[in-house]
Design a protein around this motif. Structure first.
Motif, short mmCIF file in Angstrom:
data_model
loop_
_atom_site.label_atom_id
_atom_site.label_comp_id
_atom_site.label_asym_id
_atom_site.label_seq_id
_atom_site.Cartn_x
_atom_site.Cartn_y
_atom_site.Cartn_z
N ALA B 15 0.72 -1.13 -0.16
CA ALA B 15 -0.02 -0.24 -0.09
C ALA B 15 1.01 1.26 -0.03
O ALA B 15 0.67 2.20 -0.63
CB ALA B 15 -1.05 0.06 1.19
N ALA B 16 2.02 1.21 0.95
CA ALA B 16 2.81 2.40 0.96
C ALA B 16 3.60 2.68 -0.55
O ALA B 16 3.47 3.69 -0.81
CB ALA B 16 3.75 2.24 2.01
N LEU B 17 4.01 1.49 -0.93
CA LEU B 17 4.61 1.70 -2.41
C LEU B 17 3.85 2.41 -3.42
O LEU B 17 4.05 3.02 -4.17
CB LEU B 17 5.08 0.23 -2.63
CG LEU B 17 6.20 0.20 -3.73
CD1 LEU B 17 7.16 1.07 -3.15
CD2 LEU B 17 6.77 -1.44 -3.73
N GLU B 18 2.53 1.70 -3.46
CA GLU B 18 1.52 2.35 -4.49
C GLU B 18 1.42 3.87 -4.29
O GLU B 18 1.19 4.40 -5.04
CB GLU B 18 0.14 1.58 -4.06
CG GLU B 18 0.26 0.22 -4.59
CD GLU B 18 -1.09 -0.54 -4.43
OE1 GLU B 18 -1.11 -1.87 -4.37
OE2 GLU B 18 -2.16 -0.13 -3.99
N LEU B 19 1.14 4.16 -3.18
CA LEU B 19 0.78 5.64 -2.59
C LEU B 19 1.99 6.57 -3.00
O LEU B 19 1.95 7.43 -3.36
CB LEU B 19 0.30 5.78 -1.02
CG LEU B 19 -1.03 5.07 -0.95
CD1 LEU B 19 -1.32 4.99 0.54
CD2 LEU B 19 -2.04 6.08 -1.55
N PHE B 20 3.18 6.16 -2.54
CA PHE B 20 4.32 6.73 -2.65
C PHE B 20 4.55 7.04 -4.40
O PHE B 20 5.02 8.04 -4.81
CB PHE B 20 5.63 6.33 -2.06
CG PHE B 20 5.70 5.98 -0.55
CD1 PHE B 20 4.96 6.62 0.10
CD2 PHE B 20 6.75 5.16 -0.12
CE1 PHE B 20 5.02 6.78 1.56
CE2 PHE B 20 6.87 5.03 1.47
CZ PHE B 20 6.07 5.88 1.94
N ASP B 21 4.37 5.95 -4.92
CA ASP B 21 4.47 5.86 -6.40
C ASP B 21 3.55 6.91 -6.98
O ASP B 21 3.62 7.68 -8.02
CB ASP B 21 4.29 4.62 -6.98
CG ASP B 21 4.54 4.33 -8.49
OD1 ASP B 21 5.53 5.26 -8.85
OD2 ASP B 21 3.95 3.60 -9.10
N GLU B 22 2.26 6.96 -6.52
CA GLU B 22 1.02 7.54 -7.07
C GLU B 22 1.27 9.22 -6.84
O GLU B 22 0.92 10.03 -7.86
CB GLU B 22 -0.32 6.96 -6.77
CG GLU B 22 -0.87 5.66 -7.08
CD GLU B 22 -1.63 5.08 -6.36
OE1 GLU B 22 -2.00 3.96 -6.38
OE2 GLU B 22 -2.49 5.79 -5.78
N GLN B 23 1.32 9.37 -5.63
CA GLN B 23 1.16 10.81 -5.12
C GLN B 23 2.50 11.49 -4.39
O GLN B 23 2.34 12.43 -3.73
CB GLN B 23 -0.05 10.96 -4.03
CG GLN B 23 0.31 10.20 -2.75
CD GLN B 23 -1.22 9.98 -2.13
OE1 GLN B 23 -2.35 10.02 -2.55
NE2 GLN B 23 -0.98 10.09 -0.81
N GLY B 24 3.45 10.67 -4.28
CA GLY B 24 4.73 11.13 -3.78
C GLY B 24 4.85 10.67 -2.10
O GLY B 24 3.97 10.51 -1.61
N TYR B 25 5.97 10.54 -1.97
CA TYR B 25 6.37 10.37 -0.46
C TYR B 25 5.85 11.26 0.50
O TYR B 25 5.09 10.98 1.63
CB TYR B 25 7.90 9.96 -0.27
CG TYR B 25 8.25 9.85 1.22
CD1 TYR B 25 8.26 8.44 1.83
CD2 TYR B 25 8.85 10.82 1.79
CE1 TYR B 25 8.57 8.28 2.98
CE2 TYR B 25 9.27 10.55 3.30
CZ TYR B 25 9.23 9.43 3.82
OH TYR B 25 9.56 9.31 5.21
N ASP B 26 6.35 12.51 0.28
CA ASP B 26 6.00 13.64 1.22
C ASP B 26 4.42 13.87 1.39
O ASP B 26 3.91 14.11 2.45
CB ASP B 26 6.56 15.18 0.55
CG ASP B 26 8.13 14.98 0.69
OD1 ASP B 26 8.44 14.34 1.62
OD2 ASP B 26 8.56 15.91 -0.05
N ARG B 27 3.66 13.48 0.50
CA ARG B 27 1.99 13.86 0.65
C ARG B 27 1.24 12.54 0.92
O ARG B 27 0.21 12.71 1.08
CB ARG B 27 1.64 14.35 -1.00
CG ARG B 27 1.64 15.97 -1.08
CD ARG B 27 0.94 16.18 -2.59
NE ARG B 27 2.11 16.10 -3.51
CZ ARG B 27 1.94 16.35 -4.59
NH1 ARG B 27 0.68 16.82 -5.14
NH2 ARG B 27 2.75 15.99 -5.47
#
Lengths: 189, 189
Positions: B15-27
């Protein structure tokens, strides 16, 4: 006395090192470092972005120096010999041994400084790899040579810090020979 | 499906990987990661100390596994062959290639993750060096073998990520041969 010692930056570095050593990294403030160096906080920030940076001054110059040395290596020199030749010209070695020893001990004892050092070393590795790519080596060779070159440099620095009589260029060659012995052991005859 | 995929930790990682990829780590927030994994924030913190840690789960297990593998190597094995034999048994390789590829890209793109990765790699290096010391190697050999062993491991992982057909153990041997070629080049005949 080496060039770097007389200037404001060198004074701040030595003051920081003394304070980190005396009272610990966490309890030392930028104001204290500046005061010990007989300078203002404002002068501190002219040289360093933050407290962690103070022991890593000169890193960018060293990086630029090494990249220029790599670019100047005669054509046809192998990837690792190119790096070793560049290291042999590194001005870092002109810093007093006692400064490097104390710096190394303070960094080892303070996690925030160790993290910063890892980042600085990674940045230097990237610059060296890019310089080797620029010389025509492929990415994998450039990166592998950089990784092992940095390992030899670390070993060399350690030996020179431990032995006052050690000659930097000779220790680099000895380190390269030790590397070869370790590497040869990893491949069946 | 590999063991790690079905559990809560694996779901949080993906889940983290998908989100970091989709919207960036910071956001990306921990709450969002937990939500995407159909878990609570509390479960997230059961597995990971903070947001940065989520891509480095399993690092301690891998470290313990490698140290145990080093301890189990037959007496008389050289320092680098000991490390390579341990790497060849690493469970990390059972993770899906696409996960590792995406993880690697996300880490490369986000400085806070790169820093954490450097710290994790340094910690692993220390554990491997300690395990080699424990096997009777001197400090300098143990550290040098670890540095070059980690360089071979990095190269191997990169090649396995790039080539679906690559065999991890074979690529380790090929990497060791490449290391020897680079090292031999650094010492005059």
């Amino acid at each position: 006395m080496a060039r770097w010692e007389g200037n404001a930056r060198g004074r701040l570095e030595r003051a920081a090192l003394e304070l980190f050593d005396e009272q610990g990294y966490d309890r030392t403030t930028v104001a204290q470092i500046a005061k010990r160096a007989n300078l203002t906080e404002r002068s501190f920030y002219r040289w360093f972005a933050d407290k962690r940076e103070v022991l890593f001054g000169g890193g960018e110059e060293l990086e630029e120096h090494l990249v220029a040395a790599i670019d100047a290596t005669p054509a046809g020199t192998g990837a690792l010999p190119t790096l070793l030749a560049a290291f042999a010209t590194a001005p870092e070695v002109f810093r007093p041994r006692e400064f490097l020893q104390k710096r190394s001990a303070v960094i080892a004892a303070n996690p925030p400084l160790r993290e910063r050092e890892l980042i600085k070393l990674a940045s230097m590795s990237e610059a060296l790899t890019a310089a080797l790519l620029n010389r025509g080596y492929d990415q994998q060779t450039a990166r592998l040579a950089t990784d092992v070159g940095m390992a030899v440099l670390r070993l060399t620095t350690e030996r020179c810090m431990a032995d006052e009589q050690a000659d930097f260029a000779q220790e680099l060659s000895a380190g390269a020979a030790d590397l070869l012995a370790v590497a040869a052991d990893g491949v069946p005859d």
